[in-house]
Structures are given as C-alpha cells and as structure tokens.
Design a protein around this motif. Sequence first.
Motif, PDB file in Angstrom:
ATOM      1  N   PHE A   1       0.836  -1.190   0.000  1.00 20.95           N
ATOM      2  CA  PHE A   1       0.000   0.000   0.000  1.00 20.95           C
ATOM      3  C   PHE A   1       0.876   1.248   0.000  1.00 20.95           C
ATOM      4  O   PHE A   1       2.023   1.217   0.400  1.00 20.95           O
ATOM      5  CB  PHE A   1      -0.912   0.048   1.231  1.00 20.95           C
ATOM      6  CG  PHE A   1      -1.907  -1.077   1.267  1.00 20.95           C
ATOM      7  CD1 PHE A   1      -3.099  -0.983   0.568  1.00 20.95           C
ATOM      8  CD2 PHE A   1      -1.644  -2.218   2.001  1.00 20.95           C
ATOM      9  CE1 PHE A   1      -4.012  -2.023   0.594  1.00 20.95           C
ATOM     10  CE2 PHE A   1      -2.561  -3.260   2.029  1.00 20.95           C
ATOM     11  CZ  PHE A   1      -3.736  -3.174   1.325  1.00 20.95           C
ATOM     12  N   THR A   2       0.299   2.358  -0.419  1.00 14.77           N
ATOM     13  CA  THR A   2       0.960   3.659  -0.334  1.00 14.77           C
ATOM     14  C   THR A   2      -0.009   4.653   0.279  1.00 14.77           C
ATOM     15  O   THR A   2      -1.228   4.514   0.134  1.00 14.77           O
ATOM     16  CB  THR A   2       1.429   4.156  -1.715  1.00 14.77           C
ATOM     17  OG1 THR A   2       2.088   5.417  -1.541  1.00 14.77           O
ATOM     18  CG2 THR A   2       0.286   4.327  -2.689  1.00 14.77           C
ATOM     19  N   ASN A   3       0.543   5.629   0.960  1.00 14.88           N
ATOM     20  CA  ASN A   3      -0.281   6.695   1.525  1.00 14.88           C
ATOM     21  C   ASN A   3      -0.408   7.857   0.559  1.00 14.88           C
ATOM     22  O   ASN A   3      -1.183   8.780   0.795  1.00 14.88           O
ATOM     23  CB  ASN A   3       0.307   7.181   2.857  1.00 14.88           C
ATOM     24  CG  ASN A   3       0.216   6.112   3.926  1.00 14.88           C
ATOM     25  OD1 ASN A   3      -0.711   5.309   3.937  1.00 14.88           O
ATOM     26  ND2 ASN A   3       1.180   6.101   4.813  1.00 14.88           N
ATOM     27  N   ASP A   4       0.367   7.828  -0.539  1.00 16.25           N
ATOM     28  CA  ASP A   4       0.306   8.894  -1.538  1.00 16.25           C
ATOM     29  C   ASP A   4      -1.016   8.803  -2.303  1.00 16.25           C
ATOM     30  O   ASP A   4      -1.478   7.716  -2.632  1.00 16.25           O
ATOM     31  CB  ASP A   4       1.456   8.781  -2.537  1.00 16.25           C
ATOM     32  CG  ASP A   4       2.817   9.010  -1.905  1.00 16.25           C
ATOM     33  OD1 ASP A   4       2.864   9.520  -0.763  1.00 16.25           O
ATOM     34  OD2 ASP A   4       3.828   8.681  -2.552  1.00 16.25           O
ATOM     35  N   SER A   5      -1.583   9.961  -2.559  1.00 17.80           N
ATOM     36  CA  SER A   5      -2.805   9.986  -3.368  1.00 17.80           C
ATOM     37  C   SER A   5      -2.436   9.782  -4.826  1.00 17.80           C
ATOM     38  O   SER A   5      -1.281   9.978  -5.218  1.00 17.80           O
ATOM     39  CB  SER A   5      -3.514  11.339  -3.212  1.00 17.80           C
ATOM     40  OG  SER A   5      -2.736  12.365  -3.822  1.00 17.80           O
ATOM     41  N   LYS A   6      -3.415   9.421  -5.645  1.00 21.81           N
ATOM     42  CA  LYS A   6      -3.133   9.251  -7.063  1.00 21.81           C
ATOM     43  C   LYS A   6      -2.700  10.565  -7.687  1.00 21.81           C
ATOM     44  O   LYS A   6      -1.860  10.596  -8.582  1.00 21.81           O
ATOM     45  CB  LYS A   6      -4.321   8.636  -7.796  1.00 21.81           C
ATOM     46  CG  LYS A   6      -5.571   9.465  -7.803  1.00 21.81           C
ATOM     47  CD  LYS A   6      -6.707   8.745  -8.500  1.00 21.81           C
ATOM     48  CE  LYS A   6      -7.985   9.572  -8.413  1.00 21.81           C
ATOM     49  NZ  LYS A   6      -9.115   8.866  -8.969  1.00 21.81           N
ATOM     50  N   GLU A   7      -3.233  11.670  -7.186  1.00 20.88           N
ATOM     51  CA  GLU A   7      -2.841  12.987  -7.677  1.00 20.88           C
ATOM     52  C   GLU A   7      -1.379  13.279  -7.359  1.00 20.88           C
ATOM     53  O   GLU A   7      -0.637  13.824  -8.175  1.00 20.88           O
ATOM     54  CB  GLU A   7      -3.750  14.080  -7.099  1.00 20.88           C
ATOM     55  CG  GLU A   7      -5.185  14.041  -7.582  1.00 20.88           C
ATOM     56  CD  GLU A   7      -6.067  13.009  -6.854  1.00 20.88           C
ATOM     57  OE1 GLU A   7      -5.627  12.431  -5.832  1.00 20.88           O
ATOM     58  OE2 GLU A   7      -7.195  12.775  -7.324  1.00 20.88           O
TER      59      GLU A   7
END
Length: 79
Positions: A61-67
């Motif tokens: 998982f990543t905490n970065d948004s797709k934006e």
Amino acid sequence: MSRQSISFTKPNDEWLKAQVENKEYSSKSELVNDLIRQARKQQVQIDWIRAKIEKAENSGFTNDSKESILAQSKSLLNG
C-alpha cells in the motif's frame, strides 16, 4: 572527448545524414551524442518508475494519493 569509429545500417546512416542536411544538427556526432543523452535521461525515468513500482509491490500500500503520484511522475518527466 573520446573518439570512436562506429558503423550504421544504411537506413540509419541515411536518416542521420538527412538530419544534418536539414540543419537539425551540425554533424552526425552531435546527433548521436544527443540521442545518447536522451536515452540516458529516459533510463533515469524508467529506473525511478521501476523503483516506485518495486516499493509499492513490497509494501502493498501507499499513503500517496493518485494525484500526488501523478504530480511526482510529471515533475520527473518534465525535468
């Protein structure tokens, strides 16, 4: 600067000559060096993307948004 002797296939040599004749480049050497610089820059981008994918696959998982991911990618591509 290192001096090299290389051979080109006929279609590639004709393309190189056309670029020089069209005044895109002053010599075949200048053109070949530019192509190598572009390939090296592209490899940096590929390595960055590959590292991001590997990190994502390993973490799950990543905490970065797709934006945010898209902005980072565009920033790298635009130098």
